[in-house]
Design an enzyme around this catalytic site. Structure first.
Site, PDB file in Angstrom:
ATOM      1  N   LYS A 178      36.673  53.771 -16.099  1.00 45.37           N
ATOM      2  CA  LYS A 178      37.415  53.846 -17.364  1.00 45.37           C
ATOM      3  C   LYS A 178      38.209  55.143 -17.459  1.00 45.37           C
ATOM      4  O   LYS A 178      39.336  55.161 -17.974  1.00 45.37           O
ATOM      5  CB  LYS A 178      36.453  53.724 -18.550  1.00 45.37           C
ATOM      6  CG  LYS A 178      35.697  52.413 -18.615  1.00 45.37           C
ATOM      7  CD  LYS A 178      36.595  51.196 -18.622  1.00 45.37           C
ATOM      8  CE  LYS A 178      37.345  51.013 -19.910  1.00 45.37           C
ATOM      9  NZ  LYS A 178      38.105  49.737 -19.943  1.00 45.37           N
ATOM     10  N   VAL A 235      29.461  48.537 -27.789  1.00 43.77           N
ATOM     11  CA  VAL A 235      29.930  47.520 -28.735  1.00 43.77           C
ATOM     12  C   VAL A 235      28.818  46.533 -29.069  1.00 43.77           C
ATOM     13  O   VAL A 235      28.240  45.886 -28.184  1.00 43.77           O
ATOM     14  CB  VAL A 235      31.154  46.768 -28.174  1.00 43.77           C
ATOM     15  CG1 VAL A 235      31.639  45.725 -29.182  1.00 43.77           C
ATOM     16  CG2 VAL A 235      32.273  47.758 -27.856  1.00 43.77           C
TER      17      VAL A 235
END
Length: 283
Positions: free
Chosen positions: A98, A124
């Site tokens: 990322k 999340v």
């Protein structure tokens, strides 16, 4: 290369959200890092060819901001100003992927006709929108509710984000003028596993949720059996995590969902799908 050209042609806005995520892989370079970086570059290459594109929103991660809470001095407050400089292919390939993908995006997007903004979500959580339910957050919640941590929870801090807030943030990042050229750390709150367990115990008292924190020495001994490396335990267990999410509120106008609502809704959704057993209170 060129695989996104047709899809992007004629678009005003492009949201690049997909990236491989796995905590266990035999060849991180091929299965996680290269797809993340090359996929991002390919999407932006397609945007460069499409003059209609006004803005691109790239889904990054808090993993591009920090590798672990112990990257900085204790209780350091992480923000969009920070970059992960500690992850490597062996110890944390996903966070590294990322970081590399987002850095590549900012480099490629320099002096282009479109604007770039990134969304950097935490862990999340929340109810699933589709029939397929998988991923690390789903496994975590199933393990938590089904008793995997009943003997003691690792003292690990998570920056949590409601999936519905993440979805709204992408829409707002696409349209909000203030979002252009900015990163957005997206997390409503930082909680430990024990704090999550206490919240869930109020609504699901019959489940075998942890009531104590696992001893760190025991965690080192159990590491091979619970999927944690010694390095991860050393850097994350007992290390407080502090964040500043003001930019996501200011630039995106985001009003975060209460984190208990996020967790309870996720469990109820999983119960409805048969992924977590319902345990009725005794008569």
């Amino acid at each position: 290369e060129g695989s996104f050209d047709e899809a992007v042609a004629g678009c005003d806005y492009v949201l690049h959200m997909a990236s491989p995520f796995s905590l266990s892989t035999k060849n991180a370079e091929k299965t996680i890092i290269e797809p993340a970086v090359n996929g991002t570059k390919n999407v932006l290459s397609a945007c460069d060819k499409a003059e209609s594109v006004k803005r691109v929103v790239v889904t990054s991660s808090v993993g591009a901001i920090w590798g672990s809470p112990s990257d900085k001095e204790i209780r350091y407050v992480f923000s969009e100003e920070d970059w992960n400089e500690t992850s490597d292919p062996k110890k944390d390939p996903y966070f590294l992927s990322k970081t590399m993908a987002e850095k590549a995006a900012w480099e490629v997007a320099k002096d282009k006709h479109y604007e770039l903004t990134t969304i950097n979500p935490g862990f999340v959580m929340g109810p699933a929108a589709m029939g397929r339910v998988e991923g690390e957050s789903a496994e975590f919640m199933k393990n938590l509710m089904n008793g995997k941590f009943a003997m003691g929870a690792p003292d690990i801090y998570f920056a949590l984000a409601d999936v519905r807030d993440v979805a709204q943030a992408h829409i707002n990042a696409m349209l909000a003028p203030a979002a252009a050229g900015q990163r957005h750390l997206l997390a409503s709150e930082v909680l430990t596993i024990m704090q999550m367990a206490r919240m869930l115990k109020e609504d699901f008292p019959r489940h075998k949720l942890p009531t104590s924190i696992a001893n760190k020495t025991i965690l080192y001994m159990a590491a091979p059996f619970i999927g944690l490396s010694w390095e991860y335990i050393k850097k994350n267990v007992g290390a407080p995590l502090c964040i500043n999410n003001n930019q996501s509120k200011q630039n995106l106008g985001l009003k975060y969902t209460d984190i208990k609502e996020t967790l309870v809704d996720m469990v109820k959704d999983f119960q409805a799908r048969g992924l977590i057993k319902k345990k009725e209170a005794a008569a």
